[in-house]
Structures are given as structure tokens and as C-alpha cells.
Design an enzyme around this catalytic site. Structure first.
Site, PDB file in Angstrom:
ATOM      1  N   GLU A 185       0.990  -1.268  -0.152  1.00  0.00           N
ATOM      2  CA  GLU A 185      -0.111   0.104   0.060  1.00  0.00           C
ATOM      3  C   GLU A 185       0.699   1.195  -0.026  1.00  0.00           C
ATOM      4  OE1 GLU A 185      -2.945  -0.359   3.136  1.00  0.00           O
ATOM      5  OE2 GLU A 185      -3.929  -1.809   1.984  1.00  0.00           O
ATOM      6  N   GLU A 304      -5.778  -8.411  -0.200  1.00  0.00           N
ATOM      7  CA  GLU A 304      -6.169  -8.129   1.009  1.00  0.00           C
ATOM      8  C   GLU A 304      -7.530  -8.098   0.607  1.00  0.00           C
ATOM      9  OE1 GLU A 304      -4.713  -5.342   3.694  1.00  0.00           O
ATOM     10  OE2 GLU A 304      -2.747  -5.575   3.139  1.00  0.00           O
TER      11      GLU A 304
HETATM   12  O1  AHR Z   1      -4.910  -5.950   7.181  1.00  0.00           O
HETATM   13  C1  AHR Z   1      -4.933  -4.943   7.785  1.00  0.00           C
HETATM   14  C2  AHR Z   1      -4.062  -3.657   7.277  1.00  0.00           C
HETATM   15  O2  AHR Z   1      -5.146  -3.339   6.164  1.00  0.00           O
HETATM   16  C3  AHR Z   1      -2.921  -3.988   6.397  1.00  0.00           C
HETATM   17  O3  AHR Z   1      -1.864  -3.800   7.475  1.00  0.00           O
HETATM   18  C4  AHR Z   1      -2.720  -2.876   5.452  1.00  0.00           C
HETATM   19  O4  AHR Z   1      -2.056  -3.316   4.304  1.00  0.00           O
HETATM   20  C5  AHR Z   1      -4.218  -2.701   5.026  1.00  0.00           C
HETATM   21  O5  AHR Z   1      -4.590  -1.326   5.195  1.00  0.00           O
END
Ligand code: AHR
Length: 517
Positions: A185, A304
């Protein structure tokens, strides 16, 4: 909610049609679609998968009850060690004798990282869990030097500084990590060492290039936007790919949804947003490739995805009161039945996009926005465990495009939402599994399946997640409140047509197999 002519008439269930053909091939489902994620965050590692001294742990401190639950999910790949954490992480802190490893401030989660569980431990643990490792490098505070070194350490056989150090540290054989994330990110202001698209694209390109010089067999994932809500979404993908297109293999997508407005129809429609997000990023990749006149096609890593919103305020409070604490109870969302429905809907979307999405990681796996929760006394399955498990078991094979005619509705955010959404997977053993969600809160839907193309088949069973209480949760005291219901059939599909009732607000797997004459 407005519905069309298919909706309930005088109490008769609404109807929908689903047509399938063996030739409607989307693509082979990549097993890595059923991956997950473990970050050094809260109690995911310490007190989650790693709990030395607990009677349920083995001699390495690996919780065996947790491993058992993970094995049942058949998770093919697990992303590690972050997440936001990785952007301040020195991988070298996590190797060598434990007593010599430093404690560090983790600025991402205002916690202390003890470095008692690191690269070797994770590779050993993953082997026990039956999963491959997807390892993220730090592109926040580190760069190309650390990137090439960690690949040498992990994957080079022997005879050089880092590979020999790995051997001294107890791993004679390379770990053989095949999939690497180029940071996490990096477009987000919350990220340690945030970068512009140009800066990130340059760094990603150089890292990918030299990491592949060390080990040409690896594949790498470039960071896409951290969500489709980012103001730079789209521009970020095009600009960073301008710098690194030829050296990267996948672009990442991240997305979390919540039901803050307590509007179920709208919440369950969010998998449509996920679908649009995937198609947009695929188009952006193709546009970037077209501009370069490249023959290479980039695929997607949705590394994610989940429901995440229950604990956002509570987490701020926890951090404010326990700054630099260890094993904090962070992101411990307790999932409801409706969350499991959306997770099931998102799995349908992923399977239907298997021509472009080759990797997906439910974020995360243990204690942190997780399907599995632990206490010192044991562990249990949250509601979202079940759709992941069922999709991972029955979603392997070839994804087929279903043609669906469904009643439709509109919600505050989405027009034209089909009440029925579905994905279908033809297994190598010619079993056919249809995953279908009924998004209607009020009406059962009669699903008329046209399966004439499959010859003589029978419906073996249906497996349903259904509850009249949409807010039902699984807890340590009541771990089985939400549990899949199996109905056995064994009935032949006459003339290729079968009608199956999908209860209101349900997620279902319809399991067919070839009839043996
Ligand atoms: O999964 C929790 C967080 O969400 C992770 O650390 C990040 O990559 C995202 O913003």
C-alpha cells in the site's frame, strides 16, 4: 426494495434461471485464489499462531489447534509479514539466535515487535500448515539492497554470504519462496515511507529486476492502489506501471467493506463493487501494456480482502491506552452471519474473475480480522471461516460462466442488483459445484438450473449458510451458532433441469456429480 416481475407473488417464491455449459469456460481457477494473510499485528502471530508455553503448542511454540483449523481450510498460500508492518521492518532482525534479535518499535500499529518469530519460523510453520509463503519486502524504509539480500538468504542454495548465513541459522535447504510482494500500500499516507506513483514504480522496477537476477524463478507483485476509494486510483496504476511493467508479474488490489449503515441489501451488493474494481484494474493493466506495445499480460493479486469495520473505533482506543504494547487485541472483529454472506459473495466474484485474479488472500487468518480466533484455552471458527472453507474445498477446477436471469433490486449505492449471484466450477473429476447467494432478505428464490450440457448428472447435496438472525455470531462459548447445513439428495437431474430453493439471505454450494450408469 424494488423488485421486478420475478419477485414474490402472493407468497410464491421468486424465481431465477441459471444456465451452464461446459464450453462457457472463464479459466482454470488458480489454487492460490484461496490464500490468506498473516501480519505482525495484534495477536495474529504472538498469542495466535505462535504461543510458546501454551499446552496446545508444539516444541517450536506453534499452536497445533490453530494449525489444525488452518489445514482444514486448505490454504495454498499465506502472505507475510505485512501489511503496514512491513514498511518499517528489517528482515534481518527476524533471523539468528532469538536472544540476540532486537525489539523494535512498530510504527504502523504503535506496538512493540519482539522478533521472536521471524523468517525461519514462518517458513517452518507454513510447511506445517500446508501452505506456500508469499513474502513481502519493505519498500517504505528499505530498498533494492535489502530486497536482493533477502532473496539470496531465502532462495540461494549455498556458497555466498547470505545463503551460508541461512545455513548457519539452521536451514541447510533454501526456503524456495516463489512469490514476493514489492512493498505494501505504498500510495497511502498511513504508510511508513509513502511514495508517489513514479517513485514507487522506479523502486519496484529496480527491486523486481535484481531480485529476479538473484532467482529468476520468482514472481513479484507490484502494489496497486490500496483501495478503489483512493483519490489517485487509476492514475497510480498507470503511472507506476509505466515504470515497472516489464519486470513485474501481478498488480495487487486491496478492499475491505463494512455495514456501517446497517443496510443489509446495500451491504450484500458490495461484491458488485469488488467485481467492478477487478475489471477496472485489469483494464488499467491492459492500457499500460498497450501503451508500451508489450505482449505481456499482467494478472491480478487480490491480496487483501474481507469485511472490516466492527472494531475501528475500539482499536483507536486500545492503541491510545497501550502505546508500544505487545500482543494487543487489535482488529479483533467478531463477525456476524451477514458478514459471512458478503464474504461468500466476494468469493463468488473472485471465482468468476479467475481469468485475471490468480491470487487472493483473505485478510487476515488468525485473530486479526480473521476466520480463526484464539484464547489461551483453544480456538474457534468465526462465521466467515465457513464460506472460505467451502470455496477452498469445492472451488478448485475450471470456472464456468453462468448465465443468470434473476429478479433485481436497487439499493442506496447500487442500481440493478441481481438477487441471485453465482459462480460455477467444474472439477477435474467432472463434479460440478455451483456457489449461489440469495441476497434477498425477505424471499426465498427458486433457482431453475439448466444443466443439459452436462449429460447424466445427479445432485449429491446442498450445503447452505442460512440464519434467521443476521447478526448471529460464533464466540468461544458458542462456537457453532453459524455452521453449514448439509442436505443430502442423490437425485438424478431429469432432462438436465432441476429446481432448487435458495432460502432468503443464504449462501449455498450445490454439488453435482456424474451419474455412473
Ligand atoms: O489488514 C490490515 C491492514 O489493512 C494491512 O496492514 C494494510 O495493508 C491494510 O491497510
Amino acid at each position: 426494495m424494488q423488485t421486478d416481475s420475478h419477485s414474490t407473488v402472493n407468497g410464491t417464491p421468486a424465481k431465477a434461471d441459471l444456465l451452464l455449459d461446459k464450453d462457457f469456460v472463464i479459466d482454470r481457477v488458480d489454487d492460490r485464489l484461496f490464500g490468506s494473510f498473516i501480519e505482525h499485528l495484534g495477536r495474529a502471530v504472538y498469542g495466535g499462531i505462535y504461543d510458546p508455553g501454551n499446552p496446545r503448542s508444539d516444541q517450536h511454540g506453534f499452536r497445533q489447534d490453530v494449525i489444525e483449523m488452518i489445514r482444514r481450510l486448505r490454504i495454498p498460500i499465506i502472505r507475510y509479514p505485512g501489511g503496514n508492518f512491513v514498511s518499517g521492518f528489517n528482515w534481518e532482525d527476524s533471523i539468528g539466535p532469538r536472544e540476540q534479535r532486537p525489539k523494535r518499535l512498530d510504527l504502523a500499529w504503535s506496538s512493540t515487535e519482539m522478533n521472536q518469530f521471524g523468517l525461519h519460523e514462518f517458513c517452518d510453520w507454513s510447511r506445517q500448515a500446508g501452505s506456500q509463503v508469499m513474502y513481502a519486502i519493505n519498500l517504505g524504509t528499505r530498498g533494492v539492497d535489502a530486497a536482493r539480500n533477502v532473496v539470496e538468504y531465502a532462495n540461494h542454495p549455498k556458497g555466498n554470504y547470505w545463503s551460508d548465513l541461512r545455513r548457519e541459522n539452521g536451514a541447510a535447504e533454501p526456503f524456495g519462496i516463489k512469490l514476493w510482494c514489492l512493498g505494501n500500500e505504498m500510495d497511502g499516507p498511513w504508510q511508513i515511507g509513502q511514495k508517489t506513483a513514479y517513485e514507487y514504480g522506479r523502486a519496484a522496477n529496480e527491486c523486481a529486476k535484481v531480485m529476479k537476477w538473484v532467482d529468476p524463478s520468482i514472481a513479484v507483485v507490484a502494489c496497486g492502489s490500496s483501495s478503489s476509494d483512493m483519490p489517485t486510483f487509476g492514475a497510480w496504476e498507470l503511472e507506476m506501471l509505466e515504470q515497472c511493467y516489464e519486470n513485474v508479474d501481478f498488480v495487487s488490489l486491496h478492499r475491505y467493506y463494512g455495514n456501517q449503515k446497517n443496510d443489509l441489501s446495500n451491504f450484500l451488493a458490495k461484491s458488485m463493487d469488488m467485481d467492478a474494481f477487478i475489471k477496472t484494474v485489469a483494464s488499467l493493466c491492459d492500457a499500460a501494456g498497450a501503451k508500451k506495445k508489450s505482449k505481456k499480460k499482467l494478472n491480478l493479486s487480490f491480496d487483501e480482502w474481507n469485511v472490516w469495520y466492527h472494531t475501528l473505533d475500539q482499536d483507536k482506543e486500545t492503541i491510545a491506552q497501550n502505546r508500544w504494547g505487545e500482543k494487543l487485541h487489535l482488529l479483533e472483529d467478531v463477525y456476524t452471519f451477514e458478514d459471512a454472506l458478503l464474504v461468500g459473495g466476494m468469493l463468488i466474484t473472485l471465482i468468476r474473475n479467475s481469468d485475471r485474479v490468480k491470487i487472493a488472500c483473505l485478510a487476515q487468518l488468525v485473530n486479526v480480522i480473521a476466520p480463526i480466533m484464539t484464547s489461551e484455552r483453544g480456538c474457534w471458527a468465526q462465521t466467515i471461516y465457513w464460506p472460505l472453507m467451502l470455496a477452498s474445498h469445492f472451488g478448485r477446477g475450471t470456472s464456468l460462466q453462468p448465465v443468470i436471469k434473476s429478479p433485481r433490486s436497487s439499493t442506496c449505492e447500487y442500481d440493478d442488483v441481481p438477487l441471485i449471484d453465482a459462480a460455477a466450477v467444474l472439477g477435474d473429476d467432472e463434479s460440478l459445484n455451483i456457489f449461489a447467494i440469495n441476497r434477498s432478505i425477505e424471499s426465498d428464490v427458486q433457482l431453475e438450473c439448466d444443466l443439459r450440457a452436462f449429460g447424466a448428472i445427479k445432485l449429491d447435496e446442498t450445503i447452505s449458510l442460512q440464519s434467521d438472525d443476521l447478526k448471529l455470531k460464533n464466540t468461544e462459548e458458542k462456537p457453532d451458532s453459524v455452521f453449514p447445513k448439509v442436505r443430502k439428495y442423490g437425485s438424478r437431474v431429469e432432462n438436465g433441469n432441476i429446481s432448487i430453493t435458495l432460502p432468503a439471505a443464504s449462501w449455498n454450494v450445490l454439488r453435482f456429480s456424474k451419474e455412473i450408469a
